[in-house]
Design a protein around this motif. Structure first.
Motif, PDB file in Angstrom:
ATOM      1  N   VAL A  18     -19.294  46.986 -12.056  1.00 45.21           N
ATOM      2  CA  VAL A  18     -18.544  48.155 -11.599  1.00 45.21           C
ATOM      3  C   VAL A  18     -17.062  48.010 -11.941  1.00 45.21           C
ATOM      4  N   ALA A  19     -16.501  46.819 -11.702  1.00 41.65           N
ATOM      5  CA  ALA A  19     -15.080  46.592 -11.989  1.00 41.65           C
ATOM      6  C   ALA A  19     -14.792  46.764 -13.476  1.00 41.65           C
ATOM      7  N   ALA A  20     -15.702  46.271 -14.337  1.00 41.23           N
ATOM      8  CA  ALA A  20     -15.504  46.399 -15.781  1.00 41.23           C
ATOM      9  C   ALA A  20     -15.532  47.865 -16.209  1.00 41.23           C
ATOM     10  N   LEU A  21     -16.464  48.637 -15.671  1.00 43.58           N
ATOM     11  CA  LEU A  21     -16.531  50.057 -16.016  1.00 43.58           C
ATOM     12  C   LEU A  21     -15.271  50.788 -15.570  1.00 43.58           C
ATOM     13  N   GLN A  37      -3.080  47.132 -20.793  1.00 42.89           N
ATOM     14  CA  GLN A  37      -4.289  47.349 -21.585  1.00 42.89           C
ATOM     15  C   GLN A  37      -5.480  46.808 -20.795  1.00 42.89           C
ATOM     16  N   PRO A  38      -6.204  47.653 -20.056  1.00 47.80           N
ATOM     17  CA  PRO A  38      -7.273  47.160 -19.182  1.00 47.80           C
ATOM     18  C   PRO A  38      -8.401  46.464 -19.927  1.00 47.80           C
ATOM     19  N   GLY A  39      -8.617  46.828 -21.194  1.00 46.87           N
ATOM     20  CA  GLY A  39      -9.717  46.217 -21.941  1.00 46.87           C
ATOM     21  C   GLY A  39      -9.589  44.714 -22.087  1.00 46.87           C
ATOM     22  N   GLU A  40      -8.348  44.192 -22.073  1.00 38.94           N
ATOM     23  CA  GLU A  40      -8.155  42.749 -22.183  1.00 38.94           C
ATOM     24  C   GLU A  40      -8.746  42.024 -20.974  1.00 38.94           C
ATOM     25  N   PHE A  41      -8.630  42.628 -19.809  1.00 40.58           N
ATOM     26  CA  PHE A  41      -9.188  42.014 -18.604  1.00 40.58           C
ATOM     27  C   PHE A  41     -10.681  42.324 -18.456  1.00 40.58           C
ATOM     28  N   ALA A  42     -11.091  43.468 -19.008  1.00 39.73           N
ATOM     29  CA  ALA A  42     -12.498  43.854 -18.903  1.00 39.73           C
ATOM     30  C   ALA A  42     -13.408  42.858 -19.619  1.00 39.73           C
ATOM     31  N   LYS A  43     -12.928  42.241 -20.699  1.00 34.74           N
ATOM     32  CA  LYS A  43     -13.795  41.316 -21.431  1.00 34.74           C
ATOM     33  C   LYS A  43     -14.166  40.109 -20.578  1.00 34.74           C
ATOM     34  N   ILE A  44     -13.255  39.663 -19.704  1.00 31.44           N
ATOM     35  CA  ILE A  44     -13.563  38.534 -18.823  1.00 31.44           C
ATOM     36  C   ILE A  44     -14.532  38.954 -17.735  1.00 31.44           C
ATOM     37  N   VAL A  45     -14.286  40.127 -17.148  1.00 29.64           N
ATOM     38  CA  VAL A  45     -15.159  40.620 -16.081  1.00 29.64           C
ATOM     39  C   VAL A  45     -16.557  40.892 -16.633  1.00 29.64           C
ATOM     40  N   LEU A  46     -16.627  41.422 -17.844  1.00 27.42           N
ATOM     41  CA  LEU A  46     -17.927  41.685 -18.461  1.00 27.42           C
ATOM     42  C   LEU A  46     -18.682  40.387 -18.736  1.00 27.42           C
ATOM     43  N   ALA A  47     -17.964  39.343 -19.129  1.00 30.19           N
ATOM     44  CA  ALA A  47     -18.623  38.056 -19.362  1.00 30.19           C
ATOM     45  C   ALA A  47     -19.281  37.540 -18.086  1.00 30.19           C
ATOM     46  N   VAL A  48     -18.629  37.751 -16.934  1.00 27.65           N
ATOM     47  CA  VAL A  48     -19.219  37.353 -15.649  1.00 27.65           C
ATOM     48  C   VAL A  48     -20.488  38.165 -15.378  1.00 27.65           C
TER      49      VAL A  48
END
Length: 469
Positions: free
Chosen positions: A152-155, A185-196
């Protein structure tokens, strides 16, 4: 009992040795950028730059804080990750400062650009994030509890640039949000959250995804009902590409999932299907998205459209920068990569490396990046739990994909994606997110390398010793 004691003793001896190795490498990681800073000042002004002492002390202080925290809270971690990240971050500060001193940029803005001091501030915030990860994340397995919360956080992070009044359109790409006077740039943080999320999801579903129903052209294809996850991720990545015109994030997002899917299931068919779906999606979107099509044109023949399209003009300047660099480069501070114009110190900063340090410098930087990826993969292999293995591999894969799409785009191997080179490029979101990524890898590495505690003596063994005459 003696074997366990010896293993624990060896681990306790190895920890100080590892820390000393890291400290020695960290000293070199600070000295080399300071020397590069001096070289740039001498090349541009012919004298020692006045800010060299402040730069050296600032970088040294950040490195020392990071080392002390690792030594205290992750003493068994891989000794190369922190020095490599520090070296790349330090060299990025030098390259950004070098472009700040460009006479053309000074003539354009009527003053010195403040990007280098800003990037030093962002680096300090990034080290604080790195410290926070190591202090708060005592055990990486805790992240598994937040698998679906991470989804949810990544989306949310990926959709924020589409919110009216919050998102910002920069040269056709909607990948930024503006909060106050800052751009994120939220996508930079989304890649870490998506990996989790991917790690937690695949750890539970890997057995089902590994089942094959039929064989086609030498590949074992998965069952039809198990194609849902990859089709969903593919559709979401296409939506990002369509609505945000962000080719880089969509490739990174989908590619990371395919890599982790292959690691979890060991099915080559997932890699082949992922590549086919990536190409099909990119070609389909490029056929009607003008922003993506312009980047494809700039990749195919930038000199043909350099007078009409800004992306073509930038790409032609980038290729000329690499060409003028040759094998050894023109020397730090003696190139003309500032002719690239906008984003010379962010999206295209690797062109400055190619021109002023030449092919040799490019290969050295790629070697440093490759070492970070290799240590991340080695951490994944050493991890004792499946979640840690998948998380370390996912983070390493995301880092590797970002290096490939950025370096490949700047050197003309693939179309430009608009992503930034980790640690080198100007941008707070990038440097903060990548230091957080390094912090998580160090935490997993410390857990994997930490000696196992000695088992409690069994009651049967104690009874045997008591009964024995």
């Amino acid at each position: 009992m003696s074997v366990v004691t010896n293993t624990t003793t060896i681990g306790a001896i190895e920890a100080p040795s590892r820390r000393n190795t890291e400290l020695a490498l960290l000293a070199f990681a600070v000295v080399i950028p300071v020397f590069a800073y001096l070289n740039v000042g001498l090349a541009i002004d012919g004298e020692v730059p006045s800010g060299m002492l402040g730069y050296g002390l600032g970088l040294g202080l950040l490195a020392t804080v990071a080392h002390l925290v690792v030594r205290k809270f992750a003493p068994y971690a891989d000794p190369l990750l922190l020095p490599l990240a520090t070296l790349l971050n330090g060299m990025g500060l030098v390259l950004i400062w070098r472009l700040d001193q460009s006479p053309r940029i000074i003539a354009r803005y009527k003053t010195f650009s403040p990007d280098a001091p800003n990037q030093m501030l962002y680096s300090a915030i990034a080290i604080a994030m790195f410290v926070g990860v190591l202090l708060l994340l005592k055990d990486h397995r805790v992240l598994q509890r937040y698998t679906y919360i991470s989804m949810v956080a990544a989306l949310v992070l990926l959709l924020l640039p589409l919110v009216p009044g919050l998102g910002a359109d920069v040269f056709g790409a909607k990948i930024w949000i503006r909060v106050g006077g800052f751009s994120i740039q939220p996508g930079e943080f989304a890649k870490i959250v998506l990996a989790v999320f991917f790690s937690g999801y695949l750890m539970v579903k890997r057995d089902a995804l590994a089942l094959a129903s039929r064989r086609f052209m030498g590949l074992y294809l998965p069952r039809g009902r198990d194609l849902g996850p990859i089709l969903t991720i593919w559709a979401v990545s296409l939506l990002i590409l369509i609505f945000e015109n962000d080719l880089g994030t969509s490739l990174l997002f989908f590619g990371m999932f395919v890599i982790m899917l292959y690691v979890a299931t060991e099915r080559t068919s997932w890699i082949v299907m992922g590549l086919m779906m990536s190409v099909a999606g990119a070609v389909g979107v490029a056929s009607f998205a003008g922003h993506v099509q312009a980047r494809v044109d700039a990749w195919a023949d930038p000199f043909a459209c350099a007078q009409e399209v800004a992306a073509c003009d930038q790409m032609s300047q980038v290729l000329m920068s690499f060409g003028s660099g040759g094998i050894l480069g023109t020397g730090l501070g003696q190139g003309n990569s500032d002719l690239i114009g906008f984003a010379a110190n962010s999206d295209f900063i690797f062109a400055t490396v190619g021109e002023e340090l030449g092919l040799t410098g490019v290969m050295v930087f790629l070697l440093f990046y490759g070492l970070i990826i290799e240590r991340g993969v080695r951490t994944a292999l050493a991890a004792r739990d499946p979640f840690g293995k998948l998380l370390a591999m996912g983070l390493s894969g995301a880092f590797a994909l970002q290096i490939f799409v950025v370096a490949g785009g700047v050197m003309g191997l693939i179309p430009l994606t608009g992503m930034t080179m980790p640690f080198l490029a100007y941008g707070g979101s990038s440097v903060i997110a990548n230091w957080a990524l390094i912090g998580i890898l160090i935490r997993i590495s410390d857990t994997a390398r930490r000696p196992a505690p000695a088992p409690a003596p069994s009651p049967d063994a104690e009874m045997t010793q008591v009964v024995r005459p």
